[in-house]
Design an enzyme around this catalytic site. Structure first.
Site, PDB file in Angstrom:
ATOM      1  N   LYS A 172       0.846  -1.200   0.000  1.00 18.51           N
ATOM      2  CA  LYS A 172       0.000   0.000   0.000  1.00 18.51           C
ATOM      3  C   LYS A 172       0.881   1.249   0.000  1.00 18.51           C
ATOM      4  O   LYS A 172       0.600   2.222  -0.700  1.00 18.51           O
ATOM      5  CB  LYS A 172      -0.934   0.002   1.223  1.00 18.51           C
TER       6      LYS A 172
ATOM      7  N   GLN B 161      -4.996  -1.879   9.426  1.00 20.47           N
ATOM      8  CA  GLN B 161      -4.850  -3.158   8.725  1.00 20.47           C
ATOM      9  C   GLN B 161      -5.516  -4.272   9.537  1.00 20.47           C
ATOM     10  O   GLN B 161      -5.288  -4.401  10.742  1.00 20.47           O
ATOM     11  CB  GLN B 161      -3.352  -3.454   8.487  1.00 20.47           C
TER      12      GLN B 161
ATOM     13  N   ASP C 258     -11.345   2.832   4.139  1.00 24.30           N
ATOM     14  CA  ASP C 258     -11.636   1.397   4.048  1.00 24.30           C
ATOM     15  C   ASP C 258     -13.144   1.149   4.004  1.00 24.30           C
ATOM     16  O   ASP C 258     -13.583   0.036   3.711  1.00 24.30           O
ATOM     17  CB  ASP C 258     -11.052   0.670   5.268  1.00 24.30           C
TER      18      ASP C 258
HETATM   19  N1  LIG Z   1      -7.849  -2.695   6.548  1.00 22.30           N
HETATM   20  C1  LIG Z   1      -7.932  -3.684   5.649  1.00 22.30           C
HETATM   21  N2  LIG Z   1      -7.453  -4.883   5.959  1.00 22.30           N
HETATM   22  C2  LIG Z   1      -7.541  -5.885   5.036  1.00 22.30           C
HETATM   23  C3  LIG Z   1      -8.079  -5.644   3.744  1.00 22.30           C
HETATM   24  C4  LIG Z   1      -8.585  -4.366   3.469  1.00 22.30           C
HETATM   25  O1  LIG Z   1      -9.133  -4.082   2.357  1.00 22.30           O
HETATM   26  N3  LIG Z   1      -8.475  -3.404   4.437  1.00 22.30           N
HETATM   27  N4  LIG Z   1      -8.059  -6.646   2.795  1.00 22.30           N
HETATM   28  C5  LIG Z   1      -7.254  -7.835   2.993  1.00 22.30           C
HETATM   29  C6  LIG Z   1      -5.802  -7.727   2.603  1.00 22.30           C
HETATM   30  N5  LIG Z   1      -5.443  -6.776   1.550  1.00 22.30           N
HETATM   31  C7  LIG Z   1      -5.408  -5.459   1.829  1.00 22.30           C
HETATM   32  O2  LIG Z   1      -5.286  -5.023   2.935  1.00 22.30           O
HETATM   33  C8  LIG Z   1      -4.937  -7.217   0.280  1.00 22.30           C
HETATM   34  C9  LIG Z   1      -4.883  -8.551  -0.048  1.00 22.30           C
HETATM   35  C10 LIG Z   1      -4.306  -8.974  -1.271  1.00 22.30           C
HETATM   36  C11 LIG Z   1      -3.810  -8.055  -2.164  1.00 22.30           C
HETATM   37  C12 LIG Z   1      -3.136  -8.464  -3.445  1.00 22.30           C
HETATM   38  O3  LIG Z   1      -2.780  -7.630  -4.228  1.00 22.30           O
HETATM   39  N6  LIG Z   1      -2.925  -9.773  -3.668  1.00 22.30           N
HETATM   40  C13 LIG Z   1      -2.179 -10.245  -4.818  1.00 22.30           C
HETATM   41  C14 LIG Z   1      -1.243 -11.361  -4.378  1.00 22.30           C
HETATM   42  C15 LIG Z   1      -0.210 -10.886  -3.418  1.00 22.30           C
HETATM   43  C16 LIG Z   1       0.835 -11.947  -3.101  1.00 22.30           C
HETATM   44  O4  LIG Z   1       1.505 -12.426  -4.007  1.00 22.30           O
HETATM   45  O5  LIG Z   1       0.984 -12.269  -1.896  1.00 22.30           O
HETATM   46  C17 LIG Z   1      -3.126 -10.794  -5.884  1.00 22.30           C
HETATM   47  O6  LIG Z   1      -4.208 -11.283  -5.522  1.00 22.30           O
HETATM   48  O7  LIG Z   1      -2.748 -10.720  -7.038  1.00 22.30           O
HETATM   49  C18 LIG Z   1      -3.878  -6.726  -1.840  1.00 22.30           C
HETATM   50  C19 LIG Z   1      -4.433  -6.311  -0.647  1.00 22.30           C
HETATM   51  C20 LIG Z   1      -7.270  -8.224   4.459  1.00 22.30           C
HETATM   52  N7  LIG Z   1      -7.051  -7.119   5.322  1.00 22.30           N
END
Ligand SMILES: Nc1nc2c(c(=O)[nH]1)N[C@@H](CN(C=O)c1ccc(C(=O)N[C@@H](CCC(=O)O)C(=O)O)cc1)CN2
Length: 376
Positions: free
Chosen positions: A136, A180, A203
């Site tokens: 982020k 988070q 969020d």
């Molecule tokens: N406060 C928050 N916490 C969490 C959220 C949220 O939206 N707000 N969502 C999830 C985790 N998350 C962001 O925080 C998140 C998860 C996955 C990805 C992402 O880009 N994933 C990639 C793979 C990444 C890798 O290789 O490990 C993909 O799917 O291509 C971004 C953000 C829980 N907590």
């Protein structure tokens, strides 16, 4: 072409051969007419159909209609097993969105000399959470958002988190605040999320924002990033939502519940499938649009998917993989190999919804800064 479409095509072909005249071009016309079911596969279909018809009409010993029909059935079935859905590329859409945001932020900076600010609070030492927060921060840098980060130990108190939130609520250079998730189990998530000022709740997890999302004729200030990303993907790929049947699998506060509310606001007819649902496969098979957010690798099988539907896979599940450098690979909630042969379009994991989550966070932060500075 899917199995169902193969069966339909074979049955149409049967009808065609029983009524067709000896005129070969007429047969070709009738066969090619079948392609309208799946126009994007038209060239393969056309080639196959022409070959068969020409062969049927010109062979030294003309073949019976039943042998031609059998051949068609075999080819349609083979096409069914080879077919694959259009890939909804979240990674490239997210890049496009970041570019749009970066240009808006430049315009804002040039006009009023202000850049948006995002504060991120991370509690504990979960590796995945630390990675998301790092990503982020990087994404903020790439578009010109100033980021502020607070990292607290796992055993920090809820009071400490609330103290930081209160400081960021009062700081005019911070437009968005994000805690988070998940938080350590000794903290009350609702207390923490409710403490974030609704004007800075990028969020979209403050109950006041979620409440407005659930009500007709109310507009939330912010919508949670992952479900917002799912809808944005459907829009950018031109998937119609109005009047369609949508099934959301999972009912979490972060994804499933707000995704269902958003689809309903777009005039879809929405069902939510959860752990206590009887016959989840049957309900899911009714859907034109499926959003899967259960957190269980490959739970949704090909047999759950209606031919031609659009599948959005939110799951990001680590599964052991000795061949991968990390010792694991990421798998979605949907069995991609099976579903991609049946759906018309599907998101991959990784590279589907995940990158959209961060793009939507940037978009919400820009919106917060515009609102705070009365900048259109
Ligand atoms: N406060 C928050 N916490 C969490 C959220 C949220 O939206 N707000 N969502 C999830 C985790 N998350 C962001 O925080 C998140 C998860 C996955 C990805 C992402 O880009 N994933 C990639 C793979 C990444 C890798 O290789 O490990 C993909 O799917 O291509 C971004 C953000 C829980 N907590």
């Amino acid at each position: 072409m899917t199995s169902a479409a193969a069966a339909a095509a074979t049955s149409s072909a049967t009808k065609m051969f029983s009524t067709a005249t000896d005129n070969c071009s007429h047969r070709i016309f009738l066969v090619t007419d079948l392609q309208v079911r799946r126009p994007w596969r038209s060239s393969a279909f056309l080639r196959t159909s022409r070959t068969i018809c020409t062969h049927a009409c010109t062979a030294a010993s003309p073949r019976s209609s039943s042998s031609v029909i059998n051949e068609l059935a075999n080819i349609f079935t083979a096409m069914a097993t080879e077919a694959s859905a259009k890939v909804i590329d979240g990674k490239s859409v997210a890049k496009e969105i970041r570019e749009e945001i970066a240009s808006e932020i430049s315009r804002m900076k040039e006009s009023i000399g202000v850049v948006p600010g995002l504060a991120v609070i991370l509690v504990g030492d979960r590796k995945d959470s630390a990675t998301y927060v790092r990503n982020k921060k990087k994404a903020c840098e790439s578009v010109g958002i100033k980021s502020y980060e607070v990292c607290l130990a796992e055993d920090s108190s809820e009071q400490e988190v609330l103290k930081y939130i209160s400081g960021f609520n009062d700081d005019p250079s911070v437009n968005g605040i994000l805690v988070q998730l998940p938080l350590p189990s000794h903290m009350n998530e609702q207390n923490v999320l409710t403490a974030v000022s609704i004007e800075k709740d990028v969020d979209g997890f403050n109950p006041l924002n979620i409440g407005c999302l659930a009500m007709r004729d109310r507009e939330p200030l912010f919508v949670p990033c992952t479900p917002k990303g799912c809808i944005e993907l459907l829009h950018r790929y031109g998937v119609p939502i109005k009047g369609k049947r949508a099934v959301v699998i999972g009912r979490s506060n972060i994804v499933g519940m707000p995704a269902a509310l958003l689809l309903q606001r777009e005039d879809a007819t929405v069902s939510v499938v959860h752990s206590r649902t009887k016959n989840p496969e049957e309900i899911t098979r009714e859907a034109d649009i499926v959003i899967a957010a259960v957190g269980q690798a490959n739970m949704v099988r090909g047999s759950w998917i209606k031919p031609g539907s659009v599948v959005i896979d939110v799951g990001i599940n680590p599964v052991e993989d000795a061949e991968s450098k990390r010792g694991y690979r990421l798998a979605g909630d949907v069995c991609y190999e099976e579903a991609s042969k049946i759906a018309s379009a599907i998101t991959p994991v990784p590279g589907g919804v995940g990158p959209m989550t961060i793009a939507m966070l940037l978009s919400n932060t820009l919106a917060a800064a515009k609102r705070a500075n009365n900048f259109q």
